[in-house]
Structure formats: structure tokens, C-alpha cells
Design an enzyme around this catalytic site. Structure first.
Site, PDB file in Angstrom:
ATOM      1  N   ALA A  13       0.923  -1.154  -0.037  1.00 51.13           N
ATOM      2  CA  ALA A  13       0.158  -0.123   0.030  1.00 51.13           C
ATOM      3  C   ALA A  13       0.941   1.385  -0.007  1.00 51.13           C
ATOM      4  CB  ALA A  13      -1.004  -0.028   1.024  1.00 51.13           C
TER       5      ALA A  13
ATOM      6  N   GLY B 202       0.536  -5.065   0.975  1.00 54.15           N
ATOM      7  CA  GLY B 202      -0.696  -5.061   0.261  1.00 54.15           C
ATOM      8  C   GLY B 202      -0.458  -5.887  -1.322  1.00 54.15           C
TER       9      GLY B 202
ATOM     10  N   GLU C 223      -0.571  -9.448  -0.573  1.00 58.40           N
ATOM     11  CA  GLU C 223      -2.142  -9.677  -0.305  1.00 58.40           C
ATOM     12  C   GLU C 223      -2.971  -9.949  -1.482  1.00 58.40           C
ATOM     13  OE1 GLU C 223      -1.722  -6.529   2.593  1.00 58.40           O
ATOM     14  OE2 GLU C 223      -2.577  -7.639   4.164  1.00 58.40           O
TER      15      GLU C 223
ATOM     16  N   GLU D  88       4.651  -5.034   7.234  1.00 64.09           N
ATOM     17  CA  GLU D  88       3.813  -3.876   7.744  1.00 64.09           C
ATOM     18  C   GLU D  88       4.429  -3.864   9.329  1.00 64.09           C
ATOM     19  OE1 GLU D  88       2.555  -6.369   6.032  1.00 64.09           O
ATOM     20  OE2 GLU D  88       0.889  -5.439   4.875  1.00 64.09           O
TER      21      GLU D  88
HETATM   22  N1  CO8 Z   1       4.581   3.313  -0.771  1.00 68.15           N
HETATM   23  C1  CO8 Z   1       4.897   4.541  -1.444  1.00 68.15           C
HETATM   24  N2  CO8 Z   1       6.127   4.515  -2.177  1.00 68.15           N
HETATM   25  C2  CO8 Z   1       6.872   3.495  -2.213  1.00 68.15           C
HETATM   26  C3  CO8 Z   1       6.515   2.016  -1.663  1.00 68.15           C
HETATM   27  C4  CO8 Z   1       5.383   2.097  -0.823  1.00 68.15           C
HETATM   28  N3  CO8 Z   1       4.843   0.977  -0.454  1.00 68.15           N
HETATM   29  N4  CO8 Z   1       7.376   1.198  -1.882  1.00 68.15           N
HETATM   30  C5  CO8 Z   1       8.389   1.984  -2.701  1.00 68.15           C
HETATM   31  N5  CO8 Z   1       8.000   3.141  -2.655  1.00 68.15           N
HETATM   32  C6  CO8 Z   1       8.617   4.389  -3.504  1.00 68.15           C
HETATM   33  C7  CO8 Z   1       9.908   4.858  -2.814  1.00 68.15           C
HETATM   34  O1  CO8 Z   1       9.700   5.823  -1.798  1.00 68.15           O
HETATM   35  C8  CO8 Z   1      10.975   5.372  -3.704  1.00 68.15           C
HETATM   36  O2  CO8 Z   1      10.244   6.671  -4.181  1.00 68.15           O
HETATM   37  P1  CO8 Z   1      11.305   8.029  -4.275  1.00 68.15           P
HETATM   38  O3  CO8 Z   1      12.108   7.581  -5.660  1.00 68.15           O
HETATM   39  O4  CO8 Z   1      10.460   9.002  -4.629  1.00 68.15           O
HETATM   40  O5  CO8 Z   1      12.122   8.171  -3.191  1.00 68.15           O
HETATM   41  C9  CO8 Z   1      10.806   4.602  -4.981  1.00 68.15           C
HETATM   42  O6  CO8 Z   1       9.368   3.975  -4.734  1.00 68.15           O
HETATM   43  C10 CO8 Z   1      11.686   3.287  -5.392  1.00 68.15           C
HETATM   44  O7  CO8 Z   1      11.881   2.921  -4.172  1.00 68.15           O
HETATM   45  P2  CO8 Z   1      13.431   2.742  -3.295  1.00 68.15           P
HETATM   46  O8  CO8 Z   1      14.153   3.594  -3.665  1.00 68.15           O
HETATM   47  O9  CO8 Z   1      13.034   2.452  -1.788  1.00 68.15           O
HETATM   48  O10 CO8 Z   1      13.756   1.150  -3.840  1.00 68.15           O
HETATM   49  P3  CO8 Z   1      14.466  -0.186  -3.617  1.00 68.15           P
HETATM   50  O11 CO8 Z   1      15.082  -0.847  -4.647  1.00 68.15           O
HETATM   51  O12 CO8 Z   1      15.989   1.032  -2.811  1.00 68.15           O
HETATM   52  O13 CO8 Z   1      14.017  -0.865  -2.370  1.00 68.15           O
HETATM   53  C11 CO8 Z   1      11.886  -1.751  -1.481  1.00 68.15           C
HETATM   54  C12 CO8 Z   1      12.787  -1.464  -2.706  1.00 68.15           C
HETATM   55  C13 CO8 Z   1      12.856  -2.858  -0.493  1.00 68.15           C
HETATM   56  C14 CO8 Z   1      10.751  -2.692  -2.037  1.00 68.15           C
HETATM   57  C15 CO8 Z   1      11.628  -0.519  -0.555  1.00 68.15           C
HETATM   58  O14 CO8 Z   1      11.210   0.327  -1.650  1.00 68.15           O
HETATM   59  C16 CO8 Z   1      10.414  -0.855   0.230  1.00 68.15           C
HETATM   60  O15 CO8 Z   1      10.749  -1.301   1.462  1.00 68.15           O
HETATM   61  N6  CO8 Z   1       9.239  -0.435   0.033  1.00 68.15           N
HETATM   62  C17 CO8 Z   1       8.184  -0.480   1.127  1.00 68.15           C
HETATM   63  C18 CO8 Z   1       7.627  -1.697   1.077  1.00 68.15           C
HETATM   64  C19 CO8 Z   1       6.786  -1.877   2.181  1.00 68.15           C
HETATM   65  O16 CO8 Z   1       6.941  -1.589   3.531  1.00 68.15           O
HETATM   66  N7  CO8 Z   1       5.487  -2.375   1.814  1.00 68.15           N
HETATM   67  C20 CO8 Z   1       4.252  -2.414   2.701  1.00 68.15           C
HETATM   68  C21 CO8 Z   1       3.392  -0.987   3.081  1.00 68.15           C
HETATM   69  S1  CO8 Z   1       2.184  -1.306   4.174  1.00 68.15           S
HETATM   70  C22 CO8 Z   1       1.169  -2.064   3.502  1.00 68.15           C
HETATM   71  O17 CO8 Z   1       1.058  -2.566   2.139  1.00 68.15           O
HETATM   72  C23 CO8 Z   1      -0.250  -2.203   3.955  1.00 68.15           C
HETATM   73  C24 CO8 Z   1      -1.411  -2.777   3.363  1.00 68.15           C
HETATM   74  C25 CO8 Z   1      -2.471  -2.923   4.119  1.00 68.15           C
HETATM   75  C26 CO8 Z   1      -3.192  -1.369   3.968  1.00 68.15           C
HETATM   76  C27 CO8 Z   1      -4.229  -1.324   4.922  1.00 68.15           C
HETATM   77  C28 CO8 Z   1      -4.428  -0.087   5.554  1.00 68.15           C
HETATM   78  C29 CO8 Z   1      -5.290   0.215   6.621  1.00 68.15           C
END
Ligand code: CO8
Length: 260
Positions: free
Chosen positions: A66, A111, A114, A134
Site C-alpha cells: 500500500a 498489500g 495480499e 507492515e
Molecule cells: N509506498 C509508497 N512509495 C513506495 C513504496 C510504498 N509501499 N514502496 C516503494 N516506494 C517508492 C519509494 O519511496 C521510492 O520513491 P522515491 O524514488 O520518490 O524516493 C521508490 O518507490 C523506489 O523505492 P526505493 O528507492 O525504496 O527502492 P529500493 O530498490 O531501494 O527498495 C523496496 C525497494 C525494498 C521494495 C523498498 O522500496 C521498500 O521497502 N518499500 C516499502 C515496502 C513496504 O513496506 N510495503 C508495505 C507497505 S504497508 C502495506 O502494504 C499495508 C497494506 C494494508 C493497508 C491497509 C491499511 C489500513
């Protein structure tokens, strides 16, 4: 209909939905959840489409979760709304007459994992990374991760992933039963299309019936599931495709199913 965050391609009975926010690793924002629901509903209404492949745009991510920017802004009331809206979409995919194949071409986190778990079958590229991170954000899964993950891979393995936020590589996901098969990135879509083609060659009413038996059966007791199967087995015997399939076998020819 035109979309900003999803791309839909239809060929024969197969539709491919690509989620497309590559700059944010295809993170699911509110607009994308809305558009995925609209696209899926359109495909359900299109009588020719029977199988859907869901994949991520670009080479790096299926869906990296998400959108954390939206989550950061949300309070409890907003979180409830976000969670309910996501659940509605994933339940729609899970209970649809359409067969869904997740082609996991990279990160499938939170997400994204999921979304993949709500699909009927998961194929992954060997570059895929799956997990429910998460907990590392101080939250918990909100699109069914605490429910579908233990149902798919068992309680202990699910809790290990949920409580640590660990990501697993594709080969480990295969070992856990979180994905069905792993391919090279170049071969993933062809493999998903080949699977779709095989499913499309099968009798449509029997396909829907099997999905109902499995999905509804897993909701309740074994006895209730067996009752569902008996009812579905009985009704499939009134179809033309049952007569065609059994007769073709006895006549040593390939059946021509009509979906009736
Ligand atoms: N949301 C928003 N932006 C994201 C997300 C995300 N989940 N994942 C990556 N991005 C963005 C980064 O912020 C970055 O943006 P920018 O270039 O503007 O800085 C761009 O994508 C590229 O990402 P990275 O530079 O971080 O790329 P890396 O190769 O270094 O890392 C990863 C890749 C490991 C995937 C890393 O991006 C990461 O850890 N992302 C987050 C993963 C995460 O924690 N996902 C779970 C999110 S919570 C969720 O899904 C809850 C679901 C249920 C929701 C219900 C709510 C009530």
C-alpha cells in the site's frame, strides 16, 4: 474506460491487468484500488473474458505494498476506510467467476503480497521478493494478510513472516507454497499465458464450479464443503459440456466445449 494507474489488455478470453505506478514500485494508492475494482468489474461484465493475469509494470515490482505516503497521513477512521475498500476489491477477485493468475514479476510486499494471495494461482519470476513488512512500519496487514497467509502456508510459517516482516525470495516462496511455480523474468508472462490458455480450453461452467467448490468449501467444515461439491457435481450434469466431454472421450476425439 481509460485508467491512470492500471492498463488492461484483452485478447481472446484472456485479460491482462498491469498495475502501473513504476516510480513508486506500483504501490497501491486509493486511485489504484478504485481503478482495479472498476477494471475487474468491467471484465466480469464482458462475457468473453474468463481468465485474468494481474502483473506489475516495469521490471522491479509487482506491487511494493500500500502507498506508505497515504498510510502516513491516515488516522484510525481513514485506516478503517482504506482497509475496507481494499478488502472489497480482494474479495471481489477471490469470489469472481473469472480465474485470476498473479504474475509476480518483482517485489510483492504488504498489500502486494495480499493482492497476489487473493488471486487463484501465483506464478513468480526468480527476481520476486514476497513478504508482509507492515510490522516494520508499526502497523499490521490490512488487506487480509493475517488471514490468507496462514490459510495458504500454515500458521507457524505465516506468523514467522508476519512477526518479523522478513521478505522471502521466489525459491523460498515456492518451498512455502506461497507461489505455485517460478520462472526466469523473461519466461514469466509466457508461462502465465500458457496456463491461462490451458484453463481457457476447459469447459467454462466446470471451471466456475470448481472455483466455487474450493473457495466456498474452504470457508467452512469438511462436511459443508462436501455438501457444496455434491450440489455443484449434480448441477454440472445438466450441462451440454458434460455430454460433450464424456461422449468425446468415448468417441476418442477432442471435445468441443461451448460453455453451455
Ligand atoms: N509506498 C509508497 N512509495 C513506495 C513504496 C510504498 N509501499 N514502496 C516503494 N516506494 C517508492 C519509494 O519511496 C521510492 O520513491 P522515491 O524514488 O520518490 O524516493 C521508490 O518507490 C523506489 O523505492 P526505493 O528507492 O525504496 O527502492 P529500493 O530498490 O531501494 O527498495 C523496496 C525497494 C525494498 C521494495 C523498498 O522500496 C521498500 O521497502 N518499500 C516499502 C515496502 C513496504 O513496506 N510495503 C508495505 C507497505 S504497508 C502495506 O502494504 C499495508 C497494506 C494494508 C493497508 C491497509 C491499511 C489500513
Amino acid at each position: 474506460m481509460g485508467y491512470n494507474t492500471v492498463k488492461v489488455e484483452i485478447e481472446g478470453g484472456l485479460a491482462t491487468i498491469s498495475v502501473t505506478r513504476p516510480k513508486a514500485l506500483n504501490a497501491l494508492n486509493d486511485e489504484m484500488i478504485t481503478e482495479l475494482g472498476q477494471a475487474f468489474t468491467e471484465l466480469e461484465q464482458d462475457e468473453t473474458t474468463r481468465v485474468v493475469i494481474i502483473t506489475g509494470d516495469g521490471e522491479k515490482a509487482f506491487v511494493a505494498g500500500a502507498d506508505i505516503r497515504e498510510l502516513q497521513q491516515a488516522d484510525s477512521v481513514g485506516a478503517k476506510r482504506i482497509s475496507e475498500k481494499g478488502h472489497e476489491l480482494l474479495t471481489q477477485i477471490e469470489t469472481s467467476n473469472l480465474i485470476s493468475i498473479a504474475a509476480i514479476n518483482g517485489f510483492a510486499l504488504g498489500g502486494g503480497c495480499e493482492l497476489a494471495m487473493a488471486c487463484d494461482i501465483r506464478y513468480a519470476s526468480d527476481s520476486a521478493r514476497l513478504g508482509q513488512p507492515e510490522i516494520t512500519l508499526g502497523i499490521i496487514p490490512g488487506y487480509g494478510g493475517t488471514q490468507r497467509l496462514p490459510r495458504l502456508i500454515g500458521e507457524g510459517r505465516a506468523l514467522e513472516l508476519l512477526l518479523t516482516g522478513n521478505m522471502v525470495k521466489a525459491d523460498e516462496a515456492l518451498r512455502l507454497g506461497l507461489v505455485e511455480s517460478v520462472f526466469s523474468p523473461a519466461d514469466l508472462m509466457d508461462a502465465a499465458r500458457k496456463l491461462a490458455g490451458k484453463i481457457l480450453s476447459m469447459p467454462p461452467l466446470a471451471i466456475m464450479s470448481i472455483k466455487r467448490c474450493v473457495r466456498q468449501g474452504l470457508e467452512g467444515s469438511l462436511a459443508a464443503g462436501i455438501a457444496i461439491e455434491t450440489a455443484e457435481f449434480s448441477s454440472i450434469f445438466s450441462t451440454d459440456d458434460k455430454n460433450e466431454g464424456t461422449t468425446a472421450f468415448l468417441e476418442k476425439r477432442t471435445p468441443k466445449f461451448t460453455g453451455k
